[in-house]
Design a protein around this motif. Structure first.
Motif, mmCIF file in Angstrom:
data_model
loop_
_atom_site.group_PDB
_atom_site.id
_atom_site.type_symbol
_atom_site.label_atom_id
_atom_site.label_comp_id
_atom_site.label_asym_id
_atom_site.label_seq_id
_atom_site.Cartn_x
_atom_site.Cartn_y
_atom_site.Cartn_z
ATOM 1 N N ASN A 116 58.631 -66.578 9.036
ATOM 2 C CA ASN A 116 58.817 -67.258 7.745
ATOM 3 C C ASN A 116 59.798 -66.467 6.893
ATOM 4 O O ASN A 116 59.428 -65.789 5.941
ATOM 5 N N ASN A 117 61.092 -66.560 7.238
ATOM 6 C CA ASN A 117 62.078 -65.770 6.517
ATOM 7 C C ASN A 117 63.279 -66.593 6.043
ATOM 8 O O ASN A 117 64.275 -66.037 5.613
ATOM 9 N N SER A 118 63.176 -67.920 6.127
ATOM 10 C CA SER A 118 64.251 -68.785 5.628
ATOM 11 C C SER A 118 63.710 -70.192 5.432
ATOM 12 O O SER A 118 62.676 -70.557 6.007
ATOM 13 N N GLU A 119 64.413 -70.976 4.631
ATOM 14 C CA GLU A 119 64.013 -72.374 4.411
ATOM 15 C C GLU A 119 63.963 -73.139 5.740
ATOM 16 O O GLU A 119 63.069 -73.946 5.960
ATOM 17 N N GLU A 120 64.935 -72.898 6.601
ATOM 18 C CA GLU A 120 64.963 -73.574 7.897
ATOM 19 C C GLU A 120 63.698 -73.244 8.698
ATOM 20 O O GLU A 120 63.081 -74.129 9.283
ATOM 21 N N ASN A 121 63.313 -71.978 8.713
ATOM 22 C CA ASN A 121 62.117 -71.581 9.453
ATOM 23 C C ASN A 121 60.848 -72.122 8.809
ATOM 24 O O ASN A 121 59.904 -72.491 9.515
ATOM 25 N N TYR A 122 60.817 -72.171 7.470
ATOM 26 C CA TYR A 122 59.655 -72.769 6.807
ATOM 27 C C TYR A 122 59.445 -74.194 7.311
ATOM 28 O O TYR A 122 58.331 -74.602 7.621
#
Length: 97
Positions: free
Chosen positions: A80-86
């Motif tokens: 969970n380290n970027s909007e894309e990954n969220y």
């Protein structure tokens, strides 16, 4: 979408395919596994799975064939380290059996 159980328009085709698979094989049962990305939220993860079940039941799929589980944020696919990954970690997975 973060913080909600709203079905995204981009998920529509996947939902239709799931409905068709269940219609083609009446012996199939599924587990819908809801997930959230960031902070723990067991209730929201379960609500996401239940929202998919609600859609399928409205499409005339027998509710006794559909089981829902919520996993909160315990089974992330990516960090969970970027909007894309969220957005990757916010999901409902389907397990057929």
């Amino acid at each position: 979408e973060g913080g909600t159980d709203v079905l995204l328009k981009s998920s529509h085709e996947s939902l239709v395919q799931l409905k068709l698979a269940l219609e083609m094989d009446p012996s199939l049962k599924i587990k819908l596994q809801g997930h959230v990305c960031c902070s723990p939220d067991q209730i929201l993860s379960l609500k996401r799975a239940q929202k998919v079940k609600e859609y399928l039941v409205k499409q005339k799929i027998d509710p006794s064939r559909i089981f829902c589980e919520g996993f909160s944020n315990t089974k992330n696919l990516v960090p969970n380290n970027s909007e894309e990954n969220y957005s990757i970690n916010r999901r409902v997975e389907v397990v057929f059996y």
